[in-house]
Scaffold this motif. Sequence first.
Motif, PDB file in Angstrom:
ATOM      1  N   MET A   1      19.794 -19.108   7.630  1.00 28.38           N
ATOM      2  CA  MET A   1      20.736 -18.659   6.734  1.00 28.38           C
ATOM      3  C   MET A   1      22.190 -18.813   7.390  1.00 28.38           C
ATOM      4  O   MET A   1      22.505 -18.659   8.745  1.00 28.38           O
ATOM      5  N   PHE A   2      23.142 -19.233   6.781  1.00 27.13           N
ATOM      6  CA  PHE A   2      24.486 -19.591   7.206  1.00 27.13           C
ATOM      7  C   PHE A   2      25.754 -19.669   6.358  1.00 27.13           C
ATOM      8  O   PHE A   2      25.360 -19.606   4.896  1.00 27.13           O
ATOM      9  N   LYS A   3      26.752 -19.224   6.705  1.00 23.94           N
ATOM     10  CA  LYS A   3      27.919 -19.114   5.777  1.00 23.94           C
ATOM     11  C   LYS A   3      29.272 -19.587   6.744  1.00 23.94           C
ATOM     12  O   LYS A   3      29.477 -19.057   7.863  1.00 23.94           O
ATOM     13  N   MET A   4      29.711 -20.365   6.122  1.00 23.87           N
ATOM     14  CA  MET A   4      31.061 -20.904   6.757  1.00 23.87           C
ATOM     15  C   MET A   4      32.442 -20.429   5.797  1.00 23.87           C
ATOM     16  O   MET A   4      32.510 -20.711   4.606  1.00 23.87           O
ATOM     17  N   GLU A   5      33.637 -19.849   6.434  1.00 22.05           N
ATOM     18  CA  GLU A   5      34.790 -19.324   5.915  1.00 22.05           C
ATOM     19  C   GLU A   5      35.659 -20.209   6.484  1.00 22.05           C
ATOM     20  O   GLU A   5      35.890 -20.149   7.952  1.00 22.05           O
ATOM     21  N   VAL A   6      36.722 -20.674   5.598  1.00 25.18           N
ATOM     22  CA  VAL A   6      38.101 -20.944   6.250  1.00 25.18           C
ATOM     23  C   VAL A   6      39.279 -19.834   5.695  1.00 25.18           C
ATOM     24  O   VAL A   6      39.221 -19.795   4.635  1.00 25.18           O
ATOM     25  N   ASP A   7      39.800 -19.436   6.813  1.00 29.59           N
ATOM     26  CA  ASP A   7      40.750 -18.573   6.374  1.00 29.59           C
ATOM     27  C   ASP A   7      42.153 -19.178   6.945  1.00 29.59           C
ATOM     28  O   ASP A   7      42.584 -19.310   8.020  1.00 29.59           O
ATOM     29  N   SER A   8      42.916 -19.835   5.736  1.00 30.72           N
ATOM     30  CA  SER A   8      44.014 -20.694   6.150  1.00 30.72           C
ATOM     31  C   SER A   8      45.359 -19.915   6.608  1.00 30.72           C
ATOM     32  O   SER A   8      45.986 -20.214   7.514  1.00 30.72           O
ATOM     33  N   SER A   9      45.537 -18.471   6.211  1.00 28.19           N
ATOM     34  CA  SER A   9      46.445 -17.518   6.397  1.00 28.19           C
ATOM     35  C   SER A   9      46.487 -17.245   8.171  1.00 28.19           C
ATOM     36  O   SER A   9      47.474 -17.173   8.756  1.00 28.19           O
ATOM     37  N   LYS A  10      45.087 -17.258   8.519  1.00 27.26           N
ATOM     38  CA  LYS A  10      44.825 -16.662   9.934  1.00 27.26           C
ATOM     39  C   LYS A  10      44.504 -17.877  10.659  1.00 27.26           C
ATOM     40  O   LYS A  10      44.307 -17.778  12.070  1.00 27.26           O
ATOM     41  N   LYS A  11      44.486 -19.067  10.136  1.00 25.72           N
ATOM     42  CA  LYS A  11      44.093 -20.393  10.898  1.00 25.72           C
ATOM     43  C   LYS A  11      42.671 -20.181  11.582  1.00 25.72           C
ATOM     44  O   LYS A  11      42.905 -20.432  12.686  1.00 25.72           O
TER      45      LYS A  11
END
Length: 120
Positions: A1-11
């Motif tokens: 199982m995997f999950k990827m997240e992009v947080d643009s505000s925190k880069k």
Amino acid sequence: MFKMEVDSSKKLFTINASGFFSTQESKDFIAEYKLRTREFDPKEFTMIVNGKGLKTSTQDVAEQLKDVMKLYAKDPFKKKIIVQQASSMGKMQTQRLARDIPGFDSMLLVNSMEDALEKL
């Protein structure tokens, strides 16, 4: 199982992976990784890979995981942090796979997500 997240505000690009990976799941992981890393400029982001919950893989899946590790090493993230697997067997497998990957030794290896966040 995997999950990827992009947080643009925190880069910040965060990957959480756990359990046993099948051959198909490894392929899906690589496809999503390539898709997600096109959404932003990796040179401006820190990548954290949280693999603490990963289990030791079979040999065929381990070779696919090595391909994933090559992607991590190749992509020009500002900083690359890996949360190591909890099991000693898992850590040994990762070390064995990583020794032939140019650039993998530049990644910061930590023992927990908290340690990773402190290194930002």
